[in-house]
Design a protein around this motif. Structure first.
Motif, PDB file in Angstrom:
ATOM      1  N   HIS A  95      28.398  22.801  33.597  1.00 17.29           N
ATOM      2  CA  HIS A  95      28.308  23.154  35.020  1.00 17.29           C
ATOM      3  C   HIS A  95      28.658  24.632  35.199  1.00 17.29           C
ATOM      4  O   HIS A  95      29.533  25.158  34.511  1.00 17.29           O
ATOM      5  CB  HIS A  95      29.242  22.268  35.850  1.00 17.29           C
ATOM      6  N   GLU A 167      20.463  24.245  37.974  1.00 14.38           N
ATOM      7  CA  GLU A 167      21.257  24.579  39.157  1.00 14.38           C
ATOM      8  C   GLU A 167      21.372  26.093  39.280  1.00 14.38           C
ATOM      9  O   GLU A 167      22.245  26.701  38.650  1.00 14.38           O
ATOM     10  CB  GLU A 167      22.659  23.981  39.039  1.00 14.38           C
ATOM     11  N   GLY A 173      26.855  25.367  46.432  1.00 11.15           N
ATOM     12  CA  GLY A 173      27.925  25.439  47.410  1.00 11.15           C
ATOM     13  C   GLY A 173      27.752  26.558  48.421  1.00 11.15           C
ATOM     14  O   GLY A 173      28.677  26.880  49.162  1.00 11.15           O
TER      15      GLY A 173
END
Ligand code: PGA
Length: 250
Positions: A95, A167, A173
């Protein structure tokens, strides 16, 4: 075979009680007869309880990270065997927050992937370019290198346990989502480089999720793109109504 998947990355949110509450809401709201896979990734301390709670439901549980070693003097870390022992068979690796804040490199991630696969776990492997890369027109190169360095040492047969999650860092976010066209363009590129390295079967079978500010309002359009097989959801995974809508949008 390529699968449609919606996975919720809860990051460092939800204590034990809140975890139980959110799981109960999801169990109530998400229909049990869906074709798509639904995965949630609570924090380490709540994983064991979550795995028990979800045992007889179609919702699967994943870890957000793990260490590459089988065990040893690594204070604060969690091994694949420990995850397995509490019923966790899926792990998110790479991530962008792990890469940026915890300095995880492609080489480290390759080692983590190997350990997870040795334990026959499934890996949700995350990667994606930063805004400066996209502005410099380097986004395809960056993504290709992350895949090459993290995954392309694997044998073709190992890919059945790999789920990809593209991503773009600038969309995580931030409320800013890649347009469905930008997502499709990158997902098609990813599938093409996998095809070049591993052939058509691996390329067609691998699921490629999109992550970065997916919300109930934009999920259906992103998921409608032919190379987008689902999503890795952060903020919107913390609210059962939103996450359920996203699950149903696929
Ligand atoms: P976000 O996070 O949906 O809150 O942008 C996505 C992710 O980090 O996986």
């Amino acid at each position: 075979m390529r699968q449609r998947i919606v996975a919720g990355n809860w990051k460092m949110h939800k204590n034990a009680e809140e975890t139980e509450d959110l799981l109960n809401e999801l169990i109530d709201k998400i229909p049990t007869d869906l074709d798509q896979r639904v995965i949630v990734a609570p924090t380490f301390v709540n994983l064991s309880a979550a795995a028990d709670h979800l045992e007889f439901t179609p919702i699967e549980v994943a870890a957000q990270n793990m260490h590459q070693a089988e065990g040893g003097a690594f204070t604060g870390e969690i091994s694949a065997g420990m995850l397995e022992s509490v019923g966790v068979r899926i792990v998110i690796l790479g991530h962008s927050e792990r890469r940026a804040y915890f300095h995880e490199t492609d080489a480290l991630l390759a080692a983590k992937v190997d350990t997870a696969l040795k334990h026959e776990m499934e890996v949700i492997f995350c990667f994606g370019e930063e805004l400066k890369d996209r502005h410099a027109g380097q986004h395809f190169n960056v993504v290709e290198n992350q895949l090459k360095d993290g995954l392309f040492h694997l044998e073709a047969s190992a890919w059945k346990n790999i789920i990809l999650a593209y991503e773009p860092v600038w969309a995580i976010g931030t409320g800013e989502t890649a347009s469905p066209e930008q997502a499709q363009e990158m997902h098609e590129f990813i599938r093409d480089i996998i095809r070049k390295n591993y052939g058509n079967t691996v390329a067609e079978d691998v699921s490629i999720l999109y992550g970065g500010s997916v919300k109930p309002e934009n999920a259906a359009e992103i998921f409608s793109k032919p190379d987008v097989d689902g999503g890795l959801i952060g903020g919107a995974a913390l609210k059962s109504d939103d996450f359920t809508k996203i699950v149903l949008a696929i």
